[in-house]
Design an enzyme around this catalytic site. Structure first.
Site, PDB file in Angstrom:
ATOM      1  N   LYS A   1      -7.003   3.122   8.616  1.00  0.00           N
ATOM      2  CA  LYS A   1      -5.948   4.283   8.135  1.00  0.00           C
ATOM      3  C   LYS A   1      -6.638   5.549   8.215  1.00  0.00           C
ATOM      4  O   LYS A   1      -6.041   6.444   8.503  1.00  0.00           O
ATOM      5  CB  LYS A   1      -5.625   3.550   6.620  1.00  0.00           C
TER       6      LYS A   1
ATOM      7  N   SER B   1       0.813  -1.040   0.036  1.00  0.00           N
ATOM      8  CA  SER B   1      -0.053  -0.006   0.049  1.00  0.00           C
ATOM      9  C   SER B   1       0.620   1.249   0.055  1.00  0.00           C
ATOM     10  O   SER B   1       0.220   2.436   0.133  1.00  0.00           O
ATOM     11  CB  SER B   1      -0.844   0.077   1.195  1.00  0.00           C
TER      12      SER B   1
END
Length: 719
Positions: A658, A615
């Site tokens: 996140k 990511s």
């Protein structure tokens, strides 16, 4: 003593005792090939001591032992000892005669039965029938256990084997312990559930836990199904989330809402399959598995069983516990769960299993497929504030013997603790900080101890310091409590006014602030730095990526304890930037090689923490474009997403974690892959309202949003 030893009656009695004892020793010597040391005792030890030695080696009833101890006169004592020795000798002779008479006429089983009857008669004569009574009690206990028919037959067969054995035989104790386990297990004993009240259950869950709407709704759904179908199978729930978000306590609340008993089994670090299935009884020190042992402890067959830290099981040469759990958590198989020690099937279908884990990746896919995974990503600062005010502060005060009369923590101060001293997904560090404030308050309360000795009628709260103030005419709050038969003296510690926590006390007790909302702005001060979002086992985190150039041979250096996947992402990012250098106006057409004469060094700070995952692809490209173009990235923008070699932005996981991490760090803008739009449904609306979510389909979209005023280099992408 001299007069008694010269008595003719005592001398005659002594000779008879020695003769009987010698005859007994001779018989025992023929049977057991021993007795040499005992003969020496007959010749050397005085008779009055010899009687005590012989009697102590016999099995007697408690009353006979008291009678011997009560006999102070030597003649009486020796007479009783001789009766016991003679009785023991006669019992052995009778047994030998019976055995010799019928030895050649009986079968082996008949001989064993006769020997058992003979030993029972001898024990009864000696007053030692405790073992028989215990076996009768064990049999009654087994009858009341309500075992299934096939298991009851097996238990009877084992009980018959136990009755044939002598207590001195090696397998006697292990077989008896096994039968006691069969008798103790709750084969049909279940907790009688109260009438299911969905409203009361919902209120109980709301009082125990703040937020967690999805989890609570799933529990209410299960209760509704149970009300419509009482024999419905229990679900296998798996709570996945960082530490401190309430996974274990939530399982306890489920048991309370269902009105069932609760048992917790910790699987962290378990590497032996026998911990789940038990050891076979052929091994020394064998024991049942943790599941059967837990059911024995709660004594019901339908508890709520928590399998804690299911993601931390290991495997070695002793087996794989995760594979053993496949049978436990499969509703089609756990009806007849087979424990190696128990060696008979046990029904686990009535148990409500709840598992907890920090990560899903270590759990084997077949085991994960048997569980219903519910993610608990973490709490927002607003949720932490509510949890602290309604749950943590009352609990901390109670644990430290305080109350609101001693310590008050205003909501504004709790908010500062959340912002400046904790950035975790859970609330454990928040509770530790509140406990530190409570300890500091406890020290001040004890130092200002305001107690005086009690008089007959009044408990007066005072101290020498207060007496001095009273003598000066000062007004002091004092409490007078009448003492009577119906009044209890409370804690004598009292203070005139409670201690209110302020910002100065926070810094004095907790130290200087550990976190600052201006951290991102201070770190993104030069080109080559970007802000990424990553997922960890303890929740989401903000990850800075730094890139710099130096003279060299065109090599790429990576540091920060990186894994193979993130290293490959860095290579892909550099390749994409070099291929688009002309379009991005990072180099002229004739000088398209960005690495000519220089090396690139990419570093992920916090080098002691291992990092891996795909990511960080868009974050790496943004840092490299910022470095080569000498343009700073916006400090209020964080990003996440995987990229392909052609520049497509692919979706990633852990979006809710996140985004919560970005919210905790004070980030205002978040760039996400376009295909992660569906994951925003799980993010709290209050968090989404405070953030600007930017969606990107290609890498060019990310660069357009990452720089102030858009990307300064107009892109002309070539697919």
């Amino acid at each position: 003593m001299e007069q008694v030893e010269q008595d003719p009656d005592f001398i005659s009695l002594s000779r008879q005792f020695k003769a009987t004892a010698m005859e007994l020793i001779s018989v025992l010597e023929q049977k057991q090939k021993t007795g040499g040391r005992t003969k020496v005792l007959l010749e050397t030890v005085p008779v009055h001591k010899l009687a005590d030695i012989f009697v102590a080696s016999f099995e007697m009833s408690f009353e006979e032992q008291l009678s011997m101890l009560d006999s102070v006169d030597l003649r009486v004592r020796l007479s009783k000892a001789m009766e016991l020795v003679d009785r023991h000798l006669q019992s052995i002779r009778v047994a030998e005669k019976i055995t010799q008479k019928v030895e050649g006429q009986l079968s082996k089983s008949q001989k064993e039965f006769l020997l058992r009857q003979q030993m029972r008669a001898i024990k009864e004569e000696l007053g030692d029938d405790d073992d028989e009574d215990d076996l009768v009690a064990l049999e009654r206990k087994m009858q009341s256990a309500e075992m299934p028919a096939n298991i009851w037959k097996h238990a009877q067969r084992e009980l018959r084997s136990l009755k044939k054995m002598q207590p001195q035989q090696p397998g006697y104790n292990s077989l008896r312990v096994y039968l006691e386990l069969l008798a103790d297990l709750p084969w049909k004993k279940a907790t009688e559930e109260n009438e299911l009240d969905l409203k009361a259950a919902k209120e109980r869950l709301d009082s125990d836990h703040y937020g967690l709407v999805k989890v609570k709704q799933r529990i209410i759904e299960y209760l509704a199904v149970r009300k419509l179908k009482p024999d419905a199978r229990g679900p296998v729930l798996c709570f996945v989330g960082p530490p401190g978000v309430g996974k274990t306590s939530l399982a306890s609340s489920i048991a309370a809402a269902l009105g069932r008993k609760f048992v917790r089994i910790s699987l962290g670090g378990v590497k032996d399959e026998a911990d789940i299935r038990g050891h076979r009884r052929t091994y020394i020190g064998s024991m049942p598995g943790r599941l059967i042992d837990g059911l024995k402890r709660v004594s019901v067959c339908n508890p709520v069983m928590l399998l804690d830290e299911i993601d931390k099981t290991g495997s070695d040469v002793r087996g794989d516990p995760a594979s053993a759990l496949l049978e436990v958590l499969d509703p089609e198989q756990n009806k007849k769960f087979s424990d190696h020690y128990l060696n008979v099937p046990f029904d686990l279908s009535k148990v409500v299993f709840v598992a907890t884990a920090n990560r899903m990746q270590p759990i084997p896919p077949p085991l994960l497929d048997r569980m219903e995974v519910i993610e608990l990503p973490g709490y927002t600062p607003e949720e932490k504030l509510k949890i602290a005010m309604h749950h943590l502060i009352p609990r901390v005060l109670e644990q430290h013997g305080l109350s609101a009369e001693f310590l008050q923590i205003p909501e504004a101060m709790v908010k500062l603790v959340v912002q400046r001293y904790t950035r975790e997904a859970g609330v454990r560090n928040l509770e530790r900080n509140l406990a530190a404030l409570a300890r500091a308050a406890a020290v001040r309360v004890v130092e200002r101890d305001q107690t005086v000795p009690l008089n007959k009628d009044v408990h007066q709260v005072s101290s020498p310091l207060l007496e001095n103030r009273l003598s000066d005419g000062a007004e002091v709050d004092m409490e007078v409590i009448p003492i009577g038969a119906d009044h209890e003296i409370p804690n004598p510690l009292r203070i005139a006014s409670p201690l209110v926590v302020d910002e100065a006390m926070l810094e004095k007790v907790l130290g200087p602030p550990r976190f600052d909302d201006r951290e991102a702005a201070e770190r993104v001060i030069s080109p080559g730095i970007s802000v990424g979002l990553v997922w960890t086992a303890v929740g989401g985190e903000v990850q800075f990526v730094e890139a710099t150039a130096m003279s060299g041979k065109g090599e790429l250096h990576l540091t920060g304890q990186l894994g193979d996947v993130i290293k490959e992402s860095a290579q892909i990012a550099l390749t994409w930037v070099r291929a688009r250098a002309t379009d991005l106006k990072l180099a002229s057409a004739c000088e398209s090689n960005l690495l000519e004469g220089r090396d690139i060094h990419i570093h992920f700070p916090a080098g002691a923490v291992p990092k891996d995952g795909p990511s960080a692809g868009v974050t790496l490209v943004t840092a490299l474009v910022s470095l080569f173009g000498q343009k700073r990235v916006r400090a209020d923008t964080a990003m996440t997403g995987e990229m392909t070699l052609r520049g497509l932005v692919l979706p990633v996981g852990g979006i809710k974690d996140k985004i919560l991490a970005a919210h905790r760090y004070g980030i205002k803008r978040v760039i996400l892959p376009e295909r992660n739009l569906k994951d925003l449904v799980e993010v709290p609306s209050g968090v989404l309202a405070s953030l600007e979510i930017l969606l990107a389909k290609r890498m060019e979209d990310v660069l357009e949003q990452a720089f102030e005023g858009g990307c300064p280099w107009r892109l002309h992408s070539k697919l």
